[in-house]
Scaffold this motif. Structure first.
Motif, PDB file in Angstrom:
ATOM      1  N   TYR A 193     -46.783  18.031 -15.627  1.00 18.12           N
ATOM      2  CA  TYR A 193     -45.894  17.028 -16.232  1.00 18.12           C
ATOM      3  C   TYR A 193     -44.464  17.554 -16.274  1.00 18.12           C
ATOM      4  O   TYR A 193     -44.146  18.481 -17.022  1.00 18.12           O
ATOM      5  CB  TYR A 193     -46.391  16.691 -17.643  1.00 18.12           C
ATOM      6  N   GLU A 194     -43.603  16.947 -15.480  1.00 18.37           N
ATOM      7  CA  GLU A 194     -42.249  17.469 -15.298  1.00 18.37           C
ATOM      8  C   GLU A 194     -41.410  17.418 -16.574  1.00 18.37           C
ATOM      9  O   GLU A 194     -40.498  18.230 -16.756  1.00 18.37           O
ATOM     10  CB  GLU A 194     -41.543  16.699 -14.193  1.00 18.37           C
ATOM     11  N   ASN A 195     -41.700  16.481 -17.486  1.00 17.51           N
ATOM     12  CA  ASN A 195     -40.911  16.373 -18.715  1.00 17.51           C
ATOM     13  C   ASN A 195     -41.081  17.560 -19.645  1.00 17.51           C
ATOM     14  O   ASN A 195     -40.272  17.757 -20.560  1.00 17.51           O
ATOM     15  CB  ASN A 195     -41.280  15.088 -19.476  1.00 17.51           C
ATOM     16  N   TYR A 196     -42.130  18.358 -19.424  1.00 13.94           N
ATOM     17  CA  TYR A 196     -42.355  19.494 -20.312  1.00 13.94           C
ATOM     18  C   TYR A 196     -41.228  20.517 -20.190  1.00 13.94           C
ATOM     19  O   TYR A 196     -40.939  21.237 -21.144  1.00 13.94           O
ATOM     20  CB  TYR A 196     -43.698  20.164 -20.031  1.00 13.94           C
TER      21      TYR A 196
ATOM     22  N   LYS B  52     -38.093  19.959 -20.118  1.00 15.24           N
ATOM     23  CA  LYS B  52     -37.054  19.604 -21.084  1.00 15.24           C
ATOM     24  C   LYS B  52     -37.408  20.148 -22.470  1.00 15.24           C
ATOM     25  O   LYS B  52     -36.540  20.610 -23.206  1.00 15.24           O
ATOM     26  CB  LYS B  52     -36.881  18.092 -21.140  1.00 15.24           C
ATOM     27  N   TRP B  53     -38.698  20.067 -22.802  1.00 14.96           N
ATOM     28  CA  TRP B  53     -39.139  20.577 -24.095  1.00 14.96           C
ATOM     29  C   TRP B  53     -38.993  22.100 -24.148  1.00 14.96           C
ATOM     30  O   TRP B  53     -38.527  22.652 -25.154  1.00 14.96           O
ATOM     31  CB  TRP B  53     -40.584  20.167 -24.378  1.00 14.96           C
TER      32      TRP B  53
END
Length: 472
Positions: A315-318, A320-321
């Motif tokens: 999951y690419e959004n991780y 950012k986290w």
């Protein structure tokens, strides 16, 4: 094996095995522990206080137990605390098994579990019922049992705003497949909106669940059911945590007072869940096939490090986290281990994980006290808008306080007054407290809760669980 050796350092067997003298076998099978003098060998992988297999001097299995020694210094006492004795009448299939064989072998047990769950759910008929479907395996089984029981119910999916996209799509597909009456409760950007205020969530600091789940749920129930009680079928299991074990199968949610939680799978283990899913060929969340053992918010602090690695990979959004965590650590002067080792997932880091003795505070508001006879003077270290404090003080009964840039209140109202200060200064507008007000005297305005002075009767029921206060 006729000559027993105690030189365990040089004469050890492989793996987590313990060999017992054949003369001790009878005593063990009669219910006694394996004593140190009865031990022949200890495997190199055997660890004190962990389970080991106990074999006799011929290498045949006796049972399992917990190893109580870690060296050869002790000559007496318990060597292995026996837990289970092997029953040779149990036949083990050495040819390999299939899922269908496992389902068939557990058929009677699974039928009993299913029957008991359906009977429990059937007793809820003639009540307002909703099924909470999160998209996980447990809620899937709870949903399927609810369908089989013949209940009429509303299906609720709470989109926290930090769900996997696949989970949202999966829930919609399942709802369409079973023709469910689905309502999606959307928390929007609640998590990131309040992240700067609370800081990263933790296993022991789960403000996120209150703000992104329980607050929106409370508002939904209030809007659709008023003051009526609603039975919420939830896929909760006692094996997940001690807290959930203590709740039992039916419980009142102290955060959402109008909700009565019901779990038909409270006493099911993970194997039972998966056997049920395979038996009925239920479609499950694709994230399980990627290696996760639980699904939920993609940045949940309750995940293990390996789970987080799986999320990061798929999951690419991780990223950012992870970037946020690294920047947060730099701002707070925290070492890189805080992010790398997943220590961000704790508020109070356990001692065995906290080798660098990392400590920091996440919130700044503090309330200070000064006792004056049967009253207490309360001050605070952070500027709070006066109209907020005066408005929130309407919750207290009249005549029990005085306000003059600080608060003087009767001692017995000290905790209530403290909570009001935190609600005035730290409110995030989650709406949890609104569900406790029978008069609809609490409203959300400008992102915070406010008191309608014309409706409030000063009952103080609203001063229950509150993220701003409980996570202070």
């Amino acid at each position: 094996y006729e000559i027993r050796t105690r030189d365990w350092s040089s004469d050890v067997c492989s793996s987590d095995l313990v060999y017992a003298d054949c003369g001790a076998v009878g005593s063990i099978k009669n219910g006694n522990n394996l004593m140190i003098p009865g031990i022949i060998k200890i495997g190199k992988d055997a660890i004190k206080d962990e389970y080991v297999f106990v074999l006799d001097c011929r290498g045949e299995l006796i049972g399992t137990g917990i190893l109580k020694i870690d060296n050869s210094d002790k000559k007496n006492g318990v060597g292995v605390k026996m837990k289970h004795i092997y029953d040779p009448s149990i036949k083990i299939n050495m040819r390999g098994s299939t899922i269908d064989m496992a389902i068939d072998a557990n058929k009677n047990y699974m039928e009993k579990l299913e029957k008991k769950a359906i009977e429990m759910l059937s007793e809820l008929k003639n009540n307002e019922i909703a099924v909470s479907f999160s998209g996980g395996k447990d809620s899937l089984v709870a949903l399927h049992l609810s369908i089989k029981s013949g209940l009429k119910f509303k299906t609720l999916f709470l989109n926290t705003g930090i769900e996997f996209p696949e989970t949202v799509d999966y829930v919609k597909n399942i709802s369409k497949k079973y023709n469910l009456d689905l309502d999606i409760i959307d928390a929007g950007d609640a998590f990131f909106k309040h992240l700067d205020h609370f800081g990263p969530p933790g296993r022991d600091y789960r403000w996120c669940c209150k703000v992104c789940k329980l607050g929106p749920t409370t508002r939904y129930i209030r809007e659709h059911y008023g003051n009526n009680k609603i039975y919420m079928v939830i896929g909760q299991r006692g094996y997940e945590s001690e807290t959930r074990h203590r709740k039992g199968s039916i419980w009142i949610n102290e955060w959402v007072p109008n909700q009565i939680g019901v779990s038909p799978i409270q006493n099911w283990n993970s194997l039972s869940i998966w056997l049920y899913i395979f038996k009925y060929k239920l479609e499950y969340n694709p994230w399980y096939d990627r290696g996760l053992w639980r699904t939920g918010c993609y940045l949940c602090p309750s995940q293990d490090l390996m789970d987080l690695k799986i999320v990061e990979h798929h999951y690419e959004n991780y990223k950012k986290w992870n970037d946020y965590l690294e920047n947060y650590a730099k701002e707070k002067g925290l070492p890189e281990e805080w992010v790398k080792n997943g220590l961000w997932g704790w508020n109070n880091i356990p001692e065995h994980l906290n080798q660098k003795n990392i400590k920091f505070r996440r919130t700044s508001l503090k309330v200070l006290y000064e006792n004056i006879d049967d009253h207490v003077r309360i001050k605070w270290n952070k500027n709070i808008e006066e109209k907020r404090i005066l408005n929130m003080l309407n919750i207290l009964p009249k005549g029990v306080y005085e306000y003059n840039n600080y608060l003087v209140v009767k001692s017995k109202f000290k905790e209530m007054a403290e909570q009001i200060i935190y609600q005035a200064g730290e409110c995030v507008g989650c709406g949890v407290c609104t569900g406790r007000c029978d008069r609809n005297a609490l409203i959300i305005k400008e992102g915070k809760v406010w008191v309608d002075e014309g409706k409030c009767i000063h009952c103080t029921k609203c001063l229950g669980k509150c993220p701003a206060y409980n996570f202070r």
